[in-house]
Design a protein around this motif. Structure first.
Motif, PDB file in Angstrom:
ATOM      1  N   GLN A   1     -17.636   4.302  46.303  1.00 16.18           N
ATOM      2  CA  GLN A   1     -16.782   5.186  45.518  1.00 16.18           C
ATOM      3  C   GLN A   1     -15.399   5.342  46.156  1.00 16.18           C
ATOM      4  O   GLN A   1     -14.410   5.552  45.457  1.00 16.18           O
ATOM      5  CB  GLN A   1     -17.458   6.542  45.325  1.00 16.18           C
ATOM      6  N   ARG A   2     -15.321   5.215  47.471  1.00 17.64           N
ATOM      7  CA  ARG A   2     -13.996   5.229  48.113  1.00 17.64           C
ATOM      8  C   ARG A   2     -13.185   4.019  47.656  1.00 17.64           C
ATOM      9  O   ARG A   2     -11.985   4.107  47.413  1.00 17.64           O
ATOM     10  CB  ARG A   2     -14.149   5.213  49.632  1.00 17.64           C
ATOM     11  N   HIS A   3     -13.843   2.873  47.524  1.00 17.93           N
ATOM     12  CA  HIS A   3     -13.154   1.660  47.113  1.00 17.93           C
ATOM     13  C   HIS A   3     -12.812   1.651  45.621  1.00 17.93           C
ATOM     14  O   HIS A   3     -11.698   1.283  45.234  1.00 17.93           O
ATOM     15  CB  HIS A   3     -14.041   0.456  47.425  1.00 17.93           C
ATOM     16  N   TYR A   4     -13.809   2.071  44.762  1.00 20.99           N
ATOM     17  CA  TYR A   4     -13.664   1.848  43.318  1.00 20.99           C
ATOM     18  C   TYR A   4     -13.808   3.108  42.479  1.00 20.99           C
ATOM     19  O   TYR A   4     -13.881   3.026  41.257  1.00 20.99           O
ATOM     20  CB  TYR A   4     -14.701   0.812  42.858  1.00 20.99           C
ATOM     21  N   GLY A   5     -13.836   4.269  43.109  1.00 22.46           N
ATOM     22  CA  GLY A   5     -13.982   5.505  42.359  1.00 22.46           C
ATOM     23  C   GLY A   5     -15.412   5.729  41.902  1.00 22.46           C
ATOM     24  O   GLY A   5     -16.306   4.912  42.116  1.00 22.46           O
ATOM     25  N   ASP A   6     -15.641   6.891  41.263  1.00 24.75           N
ATOM     26  CA  ASP A   6     -16.971   7.211  40.756  1.00 24.75           C
ATOM     27  C   ASP A   6     -17.111   6.733  39.308  1.00 24.75           C
ATOM     28  O   ASP A   6     -16.147   6.241  38.712  1.00 24.75           O
ATOM     29  CB  ASP A   6     -17.268   8.709  40.913  1.00 24.75           C
ATOM     30  N   PRO A   7     -18.307   6.853  38.713  1.00 23.02           N
ATOM     31  CA  PRO A   7     -18.505   6.324  37.358  1.00 23.02           C
ATOM     32  C   PRO A   7     -17.670   6.995  36.285  1.00 23.02           C
ATOM     33  O   PRO A   7     -17.587   6.480  35.162  1.00 23.02           O
ATOM     34  CB  PRO A   7     -20.005   6.572  37.108  1.00 23.02           C
ATOM     35  N   PHE A   8     -17.032   8.138  36.598  1.00 19.72           N
ATOM     36  CA  PHE A   8     -16.248   8.853  35.596  1.00 19.72           C
ATOM     37  C   PHE A   8     -14.759   8.516  35.654  1.00 19.72           C
ATOM     38  O   PHE A   8     -13.970   9.089  34.891  1.00 19.72           O
ATOM     39  CB  PHE A   8     -16.455  10.362  35.760  1.00 19.72           C
ATOM     40  N   GLU A   9     -14.376   7.631  36.565  1.00 17.19           N
ATOM     41  CA  GLU A   9     -12.977   7.221  36.615  1.00 17.19           C
ATOM     42  C   GLU A   9     -12.620   6.495  35.311  1.00 17.19           C
ATOM     43  O   GLU A   9     -13.438   5.776  34.747  1.00 17.19           O
ATOM     44  CB  GLU A   9     -12.741   6.281  37.813  1.00 17.19           C
ATOM     45  N   THR A  10     -11.372   6.671  34.817  1.00 15.69           N
ATOM     46  CA  THR A  10     -10.294   7.444  35.410  1.00 15.69           C
ATOM     47  C   THR A  10     -10.196   8.783  34.697  1.00 15.69           C
ATOM     48  O   THR A  10      -9.854   8.848  33.528  1.00 15.69           O
ATOM     49  CB  THR A  10      -8.959   6.715  35.268  1.00 15.69           C
ATOM     50  N   ASP A  11     -10.481   9.859  35.420  1.00 16.10           N
ATOM     51  CA  ASP A  11     -10.501  11.198  34.828  1.00 16.10           C
ATOM     52  C   ASP A  11      -9.563  12.134  35.581  1.00 16.10           C
ATOM     53  O   ASP A  11      -9.860  13.301  35.794  1.00 16.10           O
ATOM     54  CB  ASP A  11     -11.925  11.755  34.848  1.00 16.10           C
ATOM     55  N   ASN A  12      -8.412  11.612  35.969  1.00 13.16           N
ATOM     56  CA  ASN A  12      -7.516  12.343  36.854  1.00 13.16           C
ATOM     57  C   ASN A  12      -6.477  13.191  36.136  1.00 13.16           C
ATOM     58  O   ASN A  12      -5.570  13.730  36.750  1.00 13.16           O
ATOM     59  CB  ASN A  12      -6.805  11.362  37.797  1.00 13.16           C
ATOM     60  N   SER A  13      -6.599  13.315  34.803  1.00 15.44           N
ATOM     61  CA  SER A  13      -5.714  14.179  34.030  1.00 15.44           C
ATOM     62  C   SER A  13      -6.512  14.763  32.886  1.00 15.44           C
ATOM     63  O   SER A  13      -7.558  14.220  32.494  1.00 15.44           O
ATOM     64  CB  SER A  13      -4.509  13.406  33.495  1.00 15.44           C
ATOM     65  N   VAL A  14      -6.038  15.867  32.309  1.00 18.14           N
ATOM     66  CA  VAL A  14      -6.778  16.480  31.213  1.00 18.14           C
ATOM     67  C   VAL A  14      -6.823  15.542  30.014  1.00 18.14           C
ATOM     68  O   VAL A  14      -7.794  15.535  29.246  1.00 18.14           O
ATOM     69  CB  VAL A  14      -6.182  17.856  30.851  1.00 18.14           C
ATOM     70  N   GLY A  15      -5.817  14.719  29.846  1.00 16.54           N
ATOM     71  CA  GLY A  15      -5.816  13.762  28.746  1.00 16.54           C
ATOM     72  C   GLY A  15      -6.830  12.656  28.902  1.00 16.54           C
ATOM     73  O   GLY A  15      -7.247  12.042  27.913  1.00 16.54           O
ATOM     74  N   ALA A  16      -7.252  12.386  30.137  1.00 12.47           N
ATOM     75  CA  ALA A  16      -8.255  11.347  30.402  1.00 12.47           C
ATOM     76  C   ALA A  16      -9.571  11.950  30.865  1.00 12.47           C
ATOM     77  O   ALA A  16     -10.398  11.275  31.467  1.00 12.47           O
ATOM     78  CB  ALA A  16      -7.726  10.381  31.457  1.00 12.47           C
ATOM     79  N   ALA A  17      -9.779  13.232  30.562  1.00 10.13           N
ATOM     80  CA  ALA A  17     -10.952  13.945  31.045  1.00 10.13           C
ATOM     81  C   ALA A  17     -12.243  13.357  30.483  1.00 10.13           C
ATOM     82  O   ALA A  17     -12.267  12.797  29.381  1.00 10.13           O
ATOM     83  CB  ALA A  17     -10.859  15.419  30.675  1.00 10.13           C
ATOM     84  N   THR A  18     -13.320  13.503  31.241  1.00 11.01           N
ATOM     85  CA  THR A  18     -14.656  13.142  30.757  1.00 11.01           C
ATOM     86  C   THR A  18     -15.129  14.223  29.797  1.00 11.01           C
ATOM     87  O   THR A  18     -15.191  15.405  30.166  1.00 11.01           O
ATOM     88  CB  THR A  18     -15.648  13.026  31.923  1.00 11.01           C
ATOM     89  N   ASN A  19     -15.461  13.843  28.571  1.00 13.59           N
ATOM     90  CA  ASN A  19     -15.908  14.807  27.568  1.00 13.59           C
ATOM     91  C   ASN A  19     -17.406  15.015  27.706  1.00 13.59           C
ATOM     92  O   ASN A  19     -18.195  14.094  27.472  1.00 13.59           O
ATOM     93  CB  ASN A  19     -15.546  14.312  26.167  1.00 13.59           C
ATOM     94  N   LEU A  20     -17.814  16.224  28.060  1.00 13.89           N
ATOM     95  CA  LEU A  20     -19.222  16.553  28.232  1.00 13.89           C
ATOM     96  C   LEU A  20     -19.865  17.010  26.935  1.00 13.89           C
ATOM     97  O   LEU A  20     -21.081  17.241  26.890  1.00 13.89           O
ATOM     98  CB  LEU A  20     -19.382  17.650  29.297  1.00 13.89           C
ATOM     99  N   GLY A  21     -19.065  17.163  25.872  1.00 17.65           N
ATOM    100  CA  GLY A  21     -19.601  17.534  24.565  1.00 17.65           C
ATOM    101  C   GLY A  21     -20.085  18.966  24.530  1.00 17.65           C
ATOM    102  O   GLY A  21     -19.548  19.855  25.202  1.00 17.65           O
ATOM    103  N   THR A  22     -21.116  19.215  23.714  1.00 21.28           N
ATOM    104  CA  THR A  22     -21.743  20.529  23.639  1.00 21.28           C
ATOM    105  C   THR A  22     -22.767  20.653  24.753  1.00 21.28           C
ATOM    106  O   THR A  22     -23.600  19.776  24.953  1.00 21.28           O
ATOM    107  CB  THR A  22     -22.416  20.728  22.273  1.00 21.28           C
ATOM    108  N   LEU A  23     -22.721  21.754  25.477  1.00 24.18           N
ATOM    109  CA  LEU A  23     -23.480  21.874  26.720  1.00 24.18           C
ATOM    110  C   LEU A  23     -24.945  22.210  26.481  1.00 24.18           C
ATOM    111  O   LEU A  23     -25.273  23.039  25.619  1.00 24.18           O
ATOM    112  CB  LEU A  23     -22.864  22.964  27.596  1.00 24.18           C
ATOM    113  N   PRO A  24     -25.856  21.612  27.249  1.00 28.28           N
ATOM    114  CA  PRO A  24     -27.243  22.081  27.293  1.00 28.28           C
ATOM    115  C   PRO A  24     -27.305  23.346  28.146  1.00 28.28           C
ATOM    116  O   PRO A  24     -26.310  23.749  28.750  1.00 28.28           O
ATOM    117  CB  PRO A  24     -27.974  20.914  27.960  1.00 28.28           C
TER     118      PRO A  24
END
Length: 540
Positions: A250-273
């Motif tokens: 993850q240091r080399h290539y980021g985590d599976p949610f990259e690229t989420d470094n701005s609100v415009g590129a945020a990971t959408n979690l949808g409706t929460l459980p």
């Protein structure tokens, strides 16, 4: 994983460097990395490594093109038998015999499809835990690539990482070797017992996953206790990458949610459980899931991760960010392949994640938790109205990679769109009033009896029911669907008695029929009941 320490190891899966440079091509490969079987004599390891040129080494080597911590796609392929594989670690050149050897090894375990699937699983696991994506390349309908000369760059019919096999030193000893990017090719010793069956061929999978780690730019970590995939000696006590390996990739290539470094590129979690652990790792093929690890990381100084979600109703929210890590030996490997020791790090305290809840635009701050130091949990608890929101997790310190988990607990406070009320009624034998207070579904509703009675029972139904009651006790209750509650009131005969009852949002739109039974000792224990005394409408 030690991103900033100084020596590439002559890895026992040892490292031999052909050229010391950061920018290089397939014509000037970075390094060969030799993988030895556990128990290989140190003098044999030393001799193999001594035959190769040495230079400064690092635990974290070069990566495939892209900025540090950014995701990328890497392709892989299997070379055809007969392709010449040149000398890599002193074993001499020889034609690849990968397919012939593996087909024979797996003849009793599903054949070619089975062993290729095992190779695929190795790349799949690295993809699950990082920002990497992998694509397998073949040439037409063949299982192998186009057969271009060894060291050729990847294209549509040939992988960036190419895997071949040839005799190296017989069974055991050297198991395989690979090179760092942007060469990355891997050679397996065809003399090994690749079809070893325990734990779904973990012997094979861990060797290939280990070598793939080198092909992706990871060196060795010298914890040397069998707890990390990228330790110098093969371990089969774990399945695939563990904590330090996850930190490295993850240091080399980021985590599976990259690229989420701005609100415009945020990971959408949808409706929460009701409960969501965003960083929860998927389990490996066999064995335990790596503890103290996550799919989430802040992989650089002052990095920010963003997530968005939606609420359909007013909701009690609890957001928790927990740094994850352990204290472990993260030493370098020595030039002769032996391990250093004594360089412990606390990977829980590398970074200092802050937690901020925003409105959907990522600008307006609703709540924040930033007071904890490195390694400490941050938490926010709020009641939020229906709508869209954004979560910001920010690394508030300069340092290396910090794994963390984001847990979201969401408890809806459902309103049916109407008030839960009843009219006041009174009746018989000194009964004064019987009332139900207003309530929001998901909260509680309180029923109160006022009168000089020694005990009483209050019922609420979603459909009328038939029942027999006697002297403060339920003798027989035959109810329709949706029975809400029954309770024997206390505190009588004087004053009032109240029963608070949770109302399930599932009862929205239902009509609740209430009943009360009260006895009066002064009247000789005479019973009376109020049949359908109150009609309670739970909104619409």
């Amino acid at each position: 994983m030690k991103p900033f320490t100084a020596f590439f190891s002559a890895l026992v899966c040892g490292l031999a460097t052909h050229a010391q440079q950061v920018s290089h091509s397939k014509d000037t490969p970075w390094a060969d990395v030799i993988c030895f079987a556990e128990g290989t004599p140190q003098d044999y390891v030393n001799a193999r490594n001594a035959a190769l040129p040495q230079t400064l080494e690092f635990n974290l080597g070069p990566r495939w093109p892209g900025a540090q911590g950014s995701p990328t796609t890497v392709s892989w392929s299997l070379v055809p038998d007969g392709l010449n594989i040149p000398n890599g670690i002193g074993e001499g050149s020889a034609p690849s015999a990968l397919f012939n050897a593996m087909d024979a090894e797996f003849s009793g375990q599903g054949g070619r499809a089975a062993w290729i699937a095992r190779v695929q699983q190795c790349f799949d696991r690295w993809e699950e835990i990082s920002g990497l994506q992998f694509v397998r390349r073949t040439d037409g309908q063949d299982d192998w690539d186009d057969g271009a000369a060894w060291n050729s760059s990847g294209n549509s019919v040939r992988g960036d990482i190419r895997i071949g096999g040839k005799p190296i030193d017989g069974n055991s000893g050297v198991l395989a070797y690979a090179s760092f990017p942007t060469f990355g090719d891997m050679v397996l010793d065809v003399a090994e017992n690749w079809s070893s069956a325990p734990n779904q061929n973990r012997f094979m999978r861990n060797i290939i996953a280990h070598e793939a780690g080198h092909s992706l730019g990871l060196g060795h970590v010298c914890s040397s206790n069998g707890t990390y995939l990228m330790e110098p000696f093969l371990t089969t006590s774990i399945d695939g990458p563990f904590h330090d390996d996850i930190r490295g990739i993850q240091r080399h290539y980021g985590d599976p949610f990259e690229t989420d470094n701005s609100v415009g590129a945020a990971t959408n979690l949808g409706t929460l459980p009701p409960v969501l652990n965003v960083g929860l790792l998927p389990a490996p093929i066999t064995g335990m899931t790596p503890p103290n690890s996550s799919r989430l990381s802040l992989d650089n100084s002052f990095e920010t991760d963003w997530f968005t979600f939606s609420l359909a109703d007013n909701t009690d929210l609890t957001l928790t960010v927990t740094p994850l890590g352990v204290n472990y030996d993260d030493s370098d490997q020595n030039a002769n392949g032996s391990c250093g020791s004594g360089n412990f790090i606390d990977s829980r305290s590398i970074g200092d994640p802050d937690l901020i809840l925003h409105s959907a635009n990522g600008v307006n701050v609703i709540a924040s938790s930033t007071g904890g130091g490195a390694g400490e949990t941050e938490q926010i608890s709020v009641t939020a109205s229906a709508g869209d929101y954004a979560i910001e997790v920010h690394n508030d310190t300069a340092g290396g990679i910090q794994l963390y988990d984001l847990q979201i607990e969401a408890t809806p406070l459902v309103s049916c769109g109407g008030s839960a009320t009843v009219a006041t009624r009174s009746g018989g034998l000194n009964l004064n009033t019987y009332t139900a207070s207003p309530a929001v579904l998901g909260s509680t509703v309180s029923f109160t009896v006022i009168g000089s009675y020694d005990n009483g029972i209050v019922f609420a139904f979603t459909t009328p029911g038939n029942f027999n009651l006697g002297n403060g006790q339920v003798l027989l209750v035959q109810l329709g669907v949706g029975f809400l509650f029954s309770h024997t009131l206390t505190g009588l005969p004087f004053g009032s008695a109240t029963q608070a009852v949770p109302l399930d949002p599932a009862f929205c739109g239902f009509v609740a029929y209430t009943q009360a039974l009260l006895t009066q000792p002064t009247a000789g224990g005479l019973e009376f009941q109020l049949t359908n005394a109150q009609d309670l409408t739970l909104g619409s």
